[in-house]
Design a protein around this motif. Structure first.
Motif, PDB file in Angstrom:
ATOM      1  N   LYS A 309       0.826  -1.195   0.000  1.00  0.00           N
ATOM      2  CA  LYS A 309       0.000   0.000   0.000  1.00  0.00           C
ATOM      3  C   LYS A 309       0.865   1.251   0.000  1.00  0.00           C
ATOM      4  N   LYS A 310       0.435   2.262  -0.742  1.00  0.00           N
ATOM      5  CA  LYS A 310       1.092   3.559  -0.723  1.00  0.00           C
ATOM      6  C   LYS A 310       0.428   4.392   0.369  1.00  0.00           C
ATOM      7  N   TYR A 311       1.173   4.685   1.408  1.00  0.00           N
ATOM      8  CA  TYR A 311       0.621   5.383   2.563  1.00  0.00           C
ATOM      9  C   TYR A 311       0.660   6.888   2.362  1.00  0.00           C
ATOM     10  N   SER A 312      -0.284   7.558   3.017  1.00  0.00           N
ATOM     11  CA  SER A 312      -0.356   9.013   2.963  1.00  0.00           C
ATOM     12  C   SER A 312      -0.738   9.533   4.341  1.00  0.00           C
ATOM     13  N   ILE A 313      -0.836  10.835   4.469  1.00  0.00           N
ATOM     14  CA  ILE A 313      -1.202  11.442   5.752  1.00  0.00           C
ATOM     15  C   ILE A 313      -2.602  11.022   6.183  1.00  0.00           C
ATOM     16  N   LEU A 314      -3.444  10.633   5.218  1.00  0.00           N
ATOM     17  CA  LEU A 314      -4.801  10.187   5.555  1.00  0.00           C
ATOM     18  C   LEU A 314      -4.777   8.953   6.441  1.00  0.00           C
ATOM     19  N   ASP A 315      -3.746   8.121   6.301  1.00  0.00           N
ATOM     20  CA  ASP A 315      -3.648   6.919   7.133  1.00  0.00           C
ATOM     21  C   ASP A 315      -3.428   7.267   8.601  1.00  0.00           C
ATOM     22  N   LEU A 322      -3.448   7.284  16.943  1.00  0.00           N
ATOM     23  CA  LEU A 322      -2.330   7.890  16.222  1.00  0.00           C
ATOM     24  C   LEU A 322      -2.652   9.336  15.866  1.00  0.00           C
ATOM     25  N   MET A 323      -3.879   9.614  15.486  1.00  0.00           N
ATOM     26  CA  MET A 323      -4.287  10.974  15.155  1.00  0.00           C
ATOM     27  C   MET A 323      -4.223  11.879  16.391  1.00  0.00           C
ATOM     28  N   LYS A 324      -4.707  11.401  17.526  1.00  0.00           N
ATOM     29  CA  LYS A 324      -4.688  12.200  18.753  1.00  0.00           C
ATOM     30  C   LYS A 324      -3.264  12.534  19.175  1.00  0.00           C
ATOM     31  N   HIS A 325      -2.402  11.528  19.153  1.00  0.00           N
ATOM     32  CA  HIS A 325      -1.009  11.758  19.537  1.00  0.00           C
ATOM     33  C   HIS A 325      -0.314  12.682  18.547  1.00  0.00           C
ATOM     34  N   SER A 326      -0.707  12.569  17.261  1.00  0.00           N
ATOM     35  CA  SER A 326      -0.121  13.436  16.236  1.00  0.00           C
ATOM     36  C   SER A 326      -0.471  14.894  16.488  1.00  0.00           C
ATOM     37  N   VAL A 443       5.992   2.865   8.051  1.00  0.00           N
ATOM     38  CA  VAL A 443       5.277   3.187   6.818  1.00  0.00           C
ATOM     39  C   VAL A 443       4.780   4.627   6.777  1.00  0.00           C
ATOM     40  N   VAL A 444       4.607   5.243   7.941  1.00  0.00           N
ATOM     41  CA  VAL A 444       4.172   6.652   7.979  1.00  0.00           C
ATOM     42  C   VAL A 444       5.128   7.507   8.810  1.00  0.00           C
ATOM     43  N   ARG A 445       6.302   6.964   9.120  1.00  0.00           N
ATOM     44  CA  ARG A 445       7.225   7.695   9.998  1.00  0.00           C
ATOM     45  C   ARG A 445       7.677   9.000   9.353  1.00  0.00           C
ATOM     46  N   ASN A 446       8.100   8.939   8.103  1.00  0.00           N
ATOM     47  CA  ASN A 446       8.544  10.159   7.444  1.00  0.00           C
ATOM     48  C   ASN A 446       7.386  11.110   7.174  1.00  0.00           C
ATOM     49  N   ILE A 447       6.198  10.556   6.947  1.00  0.00           N
ATOM     50  CA  ILE A 447       5.029  11.403   6.730  1.00  0.00           C
ATOM     51  C   ILE A 447       4.672  12.141   8.016  1.00  0.00           C
ATOM     52  N   GLY A 448       4.582  11.399   9.121  1.00  0.00           N
ATOM     53  CA  GLY A 448       4.255  12.011  10.407  1.00  0.00           C
ATOM     54  C   GLY A 448       5.315  12.990  10.870  1.00  0.00           C
TER      55      GLY A 448
END
Length: 531
Positions: A309-315, A322-326, A443-448
């Protein structure tokens, strides 16, 4: 359809195997030190580029010559220091006949006469630069998670070298501003990827130590000394371009030695390439290649059950925890960006020599980052952030109060408390980088992390404008700094601890319930989730 619980269990095995493989490859070995030297060393160019406007945007002393109307001679003039209107105690004309700048420094202000009605331009250029960092943070995070850490890192250095050279040859402030925006893009790309690139090769026990290497403050202090030596904005840009070149060659020379992140390769099911990288790490470190049969087998099973899967910020937003902590982490990054750069770009508000203050504000960060390693491993990432953000809050509020009350010896108190505030925010931000990186799965480390980095640039964009405004509203800059640092300390306390936690590769979920949940101080992934 694949059982989500089985997928999660397989991922848990992958995370633990990756940590074991890294240790069996030599842990913190020769390859890791080569990578640290090339990546952390290249931060020299980034630091100078980021802080360039502390000198290049500084205003030298200047005098305006007003024609003396009481004199019988037409060539009789009265000079006034840093005033845009005629002095009240002289009978002079309404027009400034000529402007004379001090020759102790050559900045963009005296290069293009950015004073009086054009005084806003220097601070706006700094904001434009930070806008470049804001834009590239989101883009670079996606690029690094799609094409890999290494090519993104190399591209950032190449772009930085070229844009610094162009900046040095700027013939107008508009051209200079455009080049500073590109420099911001390059810096944002670098700052988004460099830490994750290094950390994904480092075992758990050494992660905090790597973050505690005081590269930024050492290079920033060196920038203060070089600014004192060169005293010219063009020469400083040429120097920034020149020092980038050896690291570009370093990346090219070690391109076959320093590999792509094997964690990124595994997360994208590139098992053959990951096996080659693991073998190379072991060979460079003088170790026997670890047995990766189980890793390959598990990864292939995962690939059969779940498409790449191609991950994005939507994930990030699809998973409640994860959203709350972000959101909490992103607010802290926003506050850190404002506070750090407000103190840095507000160096002219301090009393004494500009170059000495530039040096001291940077040098104070060296012990701050050194103690971060101790506190990260002793009390954890979360409480280290809380402690140092509170110290920064006290220092910032103290400066604001003293600026408003203006007691005797206020300049000494302001300088001292400003140093305390800078120490606090620098140490806390260093801990926050580790804290943020360990919170996100691969998978979302660089995105986050890229989003956090970009959001911090919103604060950094606002900082130069608040610095400019605080010249007329006493204490504003530091009161805002102290308040944001206090709120950051509270926010950090609400994010789960990551000390000793295995770096996860995937976002785990089971049915409609989220498996993303960090237990305080846990080493293993989440075992039990109520659906």
């Amino acid at each position: 359809m694949a059982d989500p619980a089985m997928v999660a269990n397989l991922q848990e095995d992958v995370d633990e195997i990756l940590e074991r493989v890294l240790v069996e490859c030599g842990g913190l070995g020769k390859l890791q030190w080569i990578l640290i030297f090339v990546v952390i060393g290249s931060k020299l160019a980034i630091t100078w580029s980021m802080l360039m406007m502390t000198f290049a945007g500084a205003t030298p002393d200047w005098w305006c010559a007003w024609q003396n109307q009481t004199s019988g001679f037409n060539d009789s003039y009265v000079e006034s220091l840093k005033t845009c209107s005629p002095p009240a105690n002289y009978s002079v004309g309404d027009t400034c006949m000529s402007i004379r700048f001090s020759d102790d420094k050559n900045t963009i202000v005296n290069e293009w006469n950015l004073i009086c009605d054009e005084e806003w331009i220097a601070s706006t250029i700094t904001t434009i630069q930070m806008g470049g960092l804001l834009a590239s943070g989101f883009i670079a995070g996606q690029i690094a998670d799609l094409i890999g850490r290494k090519p993104t890192f190399f591209l950032s250095l190449l772009l930085l070298a070229v844009s610094n050279l162009v900046c040095g040859f700027a013939v107008s402030w508009q051209m200079f501003a455009a080049a500073r925006f590109v420099i911001g893009l390059a810096c944002g790309m670098y700052l988004t990827v460099f830490f994750n690139f290094v950390l994904e090769f480092i075992p758990i026990r050494y992660r905090a130590m790597i973050m505690a290497i005081p590269a930024w403050p050492v290079f920033a202090a060196l920038f203060g000394l070089v600014s004192w030596w060169l005293r010219d904005w063009q020469y400083l840009h040429y120097a920034s371009a020149i020092i980038t070149v050896p690291f570009l060659f370093g990346v090219l020379f070690f391109y076959s030695v320093v590999p792509e992140s094997f964690r990124w390769l595994v997360s994208h099911y590139k098992t053959k390439q990951a096996e080659v990288v693991i073998a190379r790490i072991a060979a460079v470190n003088g170790k026997k290649k670890p047995d990766v049969t189980k890793l390959i087998e598990i990864t292939r099973k995962k690939e059969e059950m779940k498409q790449d899967k191609k991950y994005s910020i939507l994930d990030i937003f699809r998973h409640k925890s994860l959203m709350k902590h972000s959101f909490l982490l992103w607010f802290i990054w926003l506050a850190s960006g404002y506070s750090y750069y407000a103190i840095s770009f507000g160096v002219e508000e301090l009393s004494g020599d500009l170059y000495l203050n530039m040096f001291l504000l940077s040098a104070v960060e060296i012990p701050a980052q050194a103690v971060t390693w101790f506190f990260n491993n002793c009390i954890g990432r979360k409480w280290t952030c809380c402690l140092f953000y509170m110290i920064a809050a006290l220092g910032g509020l103290a400066v604001g109060v003293v600026q408003v009350l203006n007691p005797a010896n206020s300049s000494v108190i302001i300088n001292g408390c400003a140093m305390v505030a800078k120490l606090g925010v620098a140490a806390a931000w260093a801990a926050l980088m580790t804290f943020t990186t360990e919170t996100y799965p691969t998978v979302v480390r660089n995105i986050g992390y890229g989003c956090a980095n970009s959001i911090s640039r919103v604060g950094a964009m606002v900082a130069p404008q608040i610095v400019q405004l605080s010249k007329s509203v006493s204490g504003l800059m530091y009161f805002l700094c102290g308040t944001l640092m206090f709120l950051s300390s509270i926010s950090a306390a609400l994010v789960p601890e990551t000390k000793g936690k295995v770096m996860e590769n995937q976002i785990r979920k089971s049915g409609k319930a989220e498996l993303y949940k960090l237990e305080s101080g846990s080493v293993n992934a989440e075992k039990k989730i109520t659906i």
